[in-house]
Design an enzyme around this catalytic site. Structure first.
Site, PDB file in Angstrom:
ATOM      1  N   LYS A 120       0.037   4.219  -0.243  1.00 23.80           N
ATOM      2  CA  LYS A 120      -0.650   5.356   0.394  1.00 23.80           C
ATOM      3  C   LYS A 120      -0.512   6.610  -0.479  1.00 23.80           C
ATOM      4  O   LYS A 120      -0.508   6.496  -1.702  1.00 23.80           O
ATOM      5  CB  LYS A 120      -0.145   5.544   1.830  1.00 23.80           C
ATOM      6  CG  LYS A 120      -0.268   4.232   2.638  1.00 23.80           C
ATOM      7  CD  LYS A 120      -0.085   4.393   4.118  1.00 23.80           C
ATOM      8  CE  LYS A 120      -0.254   3.033   4.795  1.00 23.80           C
ATOM      9  NZ  LYS A 120      -0.156   3.076   6.240  1.00 23.80           N
TER      10      LYS A 120
ATOM     11  N   SER B 176       3.837  -2.049  10.272  1.00 27.56           N
ATOM     12  CA  SER B 176       5.293  -2.031  10.463  1.00 27.56           C
ATOM     13  C   SER B 176       5.980  -3.328  10.038  1.00 27.56           C
ATOM     14  O   SER B 176       7.002  -3.710  10.617  1.00 27.56           O
ATOM     15  CB  SER B 176       5.644  -1.673  11.915  1.00 27.56           C
ATOM     16  OG  SER B 176       5.221  -0.344  12.201  1.00 27.56           O
TER      17      SER B 176
ATOM     18  N   ASN C  55       0.860  -1.186   0.000  1.00 29.27           N
ATOM     19  CA  ASN C  55       0.000   0.000   0.000  1.00 29.27           C
ATOM     20  C   ASN C  55       0.897   1.236   0.000  1.00 29.27           C
ATOM     21  O   ASN C  55       1.508   1.562   1.023  1.00 29.27           O
ATOM     22  CB  ASN C  55      -0.897  -0.032   1.248  1.00 29.27           C
ATOM     23  CG  ASN C  55      -1.781   1.190   1.349  1.00 29.27           C
ATOM     24  OD1 ASN C  55      -1.827   2.021   0.431  1.00 29.27           O
ATOM     25  ND2 ASN C  55      -2.493   1.304   2.457  1.00 29.27           N
TER      26      ASN C  55
ATOM     27  N   GLY D  60       2.740   2.308  10.732  1.00 33.68           N
ATOM     28  CA  GLY D  60       3.643   3.440  10.549  1.00 33.68           C
ATOM     29  C   GLY D  60       4.389   3.839  11.802  1.00 33.68           C
ATOM     30  O   GLY D  60       4.995   4.914  11.853  1.00 33.68           O
TER      31      GLY D  60
ATOM     32  N   GLU E  58      -6.733   4.449   8.222  1.00 30.72           N
ATOM     33  CA  GLU E  58      -6.528   5.894   8.019  1.00 30.72           C
ATOM     34  C   GLU E  58      -7.814   6.535   7.511  1.00 30.72           C
ATOM     35  O   GLU E  58      -8.162   7.660   7.899  1.00 30.72           O
ATOM     36  CB  GLU E  58      -5.351   6.111   7.056  1.00 30.72           C
ATOM     37  CG  GLU E  58      -4.031   5.829   7.763  1.00 30.72           C
ATOM     38  CD  GLU E  58      -2.907   5.311   6.872  1.00 30.72           C
ATOM     39  OE1 GLU E  58      -3.029   5.374   5.637  1.00 30.72           O
ATOM     40  OE2 GLU E  58      -1.906   4.834   7.436  1.00 30.72           O
TER      41      GLU E  58
ATOM     42  N   GLU F 243      -4.951  -5.117  10.676  1.00 28.71           N
ATOM     43  CA  GLU F 243      -3.929  -4.088  10.855  1.00 28.71           C
ATOM     44  C   GLU F 243      -4.182  -3.332  12.156  1.00 28.71           C
ATOM     45  O   GLU F 243      -4.997  -2.395  12.189  1.00 28.71           O
ATOM     46  CB  GLU F 243      -3.987  -3.091   9.693  1.00 28.71           C
ATOM     47  CG  GLU F 243      -3.790  -3.713   8.336  1.00 28.71           C
ATOM     48  CD  GLU F 243      -3.319  -2.679   7.320  1.00 28.71           C
ATOM     49  OE1 GLU F 243      -2.228  -2.856   6.797  1.00 28.71           O
ATOM     50  OE2 GLU F 243      -4.022  -1.690   7.092  1.00 28.71           O
TER      51      GLU F 243
ATOM     52  N   HIS G  13      -9.411   0.958   5.129  1.00 34.02           N
ATOM     53  CA  HIS G  13      -8.127   1.190   5.811  1.00 34.02           C
ATOM     54  C   HIS G  13      -8.346   2.086   7.030  1.00 34.02           C
ATOM     55  O   HIS G  13      -9.156   3.011   6.994  1.00 34.02           O
ATOM     56  CB  HIS G  13      -7.113   1.825   4.849  1.00 34.02           C
ATOM     57  CG  HIS G  13      -5.733   1.792   5.402  1.00 34.02           C
ATOM     58  ND1 HIS G  13      -5.306   2.706   6.343  1.00 34.02           N
ATOM     59  CD2 HIS G  13      -4.699   0.938   5.202  1.00 34.02           C
ATOM     60  CE1 HIS G  13      -4.062   2.403   6.684  1.00 34.02           C
ATOM     61  NE2 HIS G  13      -3.667   1.346   6.008  1.00 34.02           N
TER      62      HIS G  13
HETATM   63  O1  G3H Z   1      -1.741  -0.618   4.641  1.00 34.72           O
HETATM   64  C1  G3H Z   1      -0.675  -0.745   5.251  1.00 34.72           C
HETATM   65  C2  G3H Z   1      -0.594  -0.479   6.657  1.00 34.72           C
HETATM   66  O2  G3H Z   1      -1.199   0.722   6.987  1.00 34.72           O
HETATM   67  C3  G3H Z   1       0.773  -0.671   7.242  1.00 34.72           C
HETATM   68  O3  G3H Z   1       1.589   0.460   7.077  1.00 34.72           O
HETATM   69  O4  G3H Z   1       3.692  -0.866   7.010  1.00 34.72           O
HETATM   70  O5  G3H Z   1       3.754   1.618   7.079  1.00 34.72           O
HETATM   71  O6  G3H Z   1       3.045   0.303   9.077  1.00 34.72           O
HETATM   72  P1  G3H Z   1       3.100   0.385   7.601  1.00 34.72           P
END
Ligand code: G3H
Length: 249
Positions: free
Chosen positions: A12, A212, A10, A172, A98, A166, A96
């Site tokens: 983002k 993460s 992803n 993150g 977010e 997640e 998601h």
């Molecule tokens: O969609 C992915 C997740 O939000 C994980 O993000 O690997 O940066 O923690 P991250």
């Protein structure tokens, strides 16, 4: 039925045209296990979807990061499921954390979106997960069960659904769930699916972990029996994403 390992990237809200091309070149040159072993799906921002689709190797696929809850029309700024289908985009990420947190997407809204995207022929990576406060208060399973129920209430065919667990506190933050923490929730989710949706679906739905994940922690997580892959954020923009794909074996 064996569950094929699934690795999603992803991206983002990141990237320029040049950066996106660079990531695709790295992926195209990577030596990874075959498509029989691992399914790889990368999710660039909407504006780069067609570029990435046109450049990306044919054994990897693309996903949008969102789509509108119903048929397109007078919904300024939205992108409909029909448009994604028209562009040949096979996958979409829905729910998601977010978007749940920043755009107030409720469980019911996410359930409606998943159902509508599936009805149009898209495959869906449906995201669920608890906040740190919810984990610390002992309500992790209640939260993820409610999020999953809102999807299960609207969806009958789970063939094209991948469930992404997640935990919000791990996204993150560099604070990855331990393999035991991830396994515990994935196993409980599978039990929940078994009891509330059906044994066949519980056995076949892929439950992937996100939060993460990186090249250093992926192998141990991948070794957990109910961890069927990953949804990777930050590390999917880096060459170590290839190492994460390789953790499928
Ligand atoms: O969609 C992915 C997740 O939000 C994980 O993000 O690997 O940066 O923690 P991250």
């Amino acid at each position: 039925m064996a569950r094929k390992f699934f690795v999603g990237g992803n991206w983002k809200c990141n990237g320029t045209t040049e950066e996106v091309k660079k990531i695709v070149t790295t992926l195209n040159e990577a030596e990874v296990p075959s498509h029989d072993v691992v399914e790889v799906v990368v999710s660039p921002p909407f504006v780069f979807l067609t570029l990435v689709k046109s450049l990306l190797r044919s054994d990897f696929h693309v996903a949008a990061q969102n789509c509108w809850v119903r048929k397109g029309g007078a919904f300024t700024g939205e992108v409909s499921a029909e448009m994604l289908v028209n562009l040949g985009i096979p996958w979409v990420i829905i729910g998601h954390s977010e978007r749940r947190a920043l755009l107030n997407e409720s469980n019911e809204f996410v359930g409606d979106k998943v159902a509508y995207a599936l009805s149009q022929g898209l495959k869906v990576i449906a995201c669920i997960g608890e906040t740190l406060e919810q984990r610390e208060s002992g309500s992790t399973m209640a939260v993820v069960a409610a999020q999953t129920k809102a999807i299960a209430d609207k969806v009958t065919n789970w063939d094209n659904v991948v469930l992404a667990y997640e935990p919000v506190w791990a996204i993150g933050t560099g604070k990855v769930a331990t393999p035991a923490q991830a396994q515990e929730v994935h196993c409980e989710l599978r039990k929940w699916l078994n009891q509330n949706v059906g044994a066949d679906i519980a056995a076949s739905v892929r439950i992937i972990y996100g939060g993460s994940v990186n090249g250093a922690n992926c192998e141990e997580l991948a070794g957990q029996p109910d961890v069927d892959g990953f949804l990777v954020g930050g590390a999917s923009l880096k060459p170590e994403f290839v190492d994460i794909i390789k953790s499928a074996t």
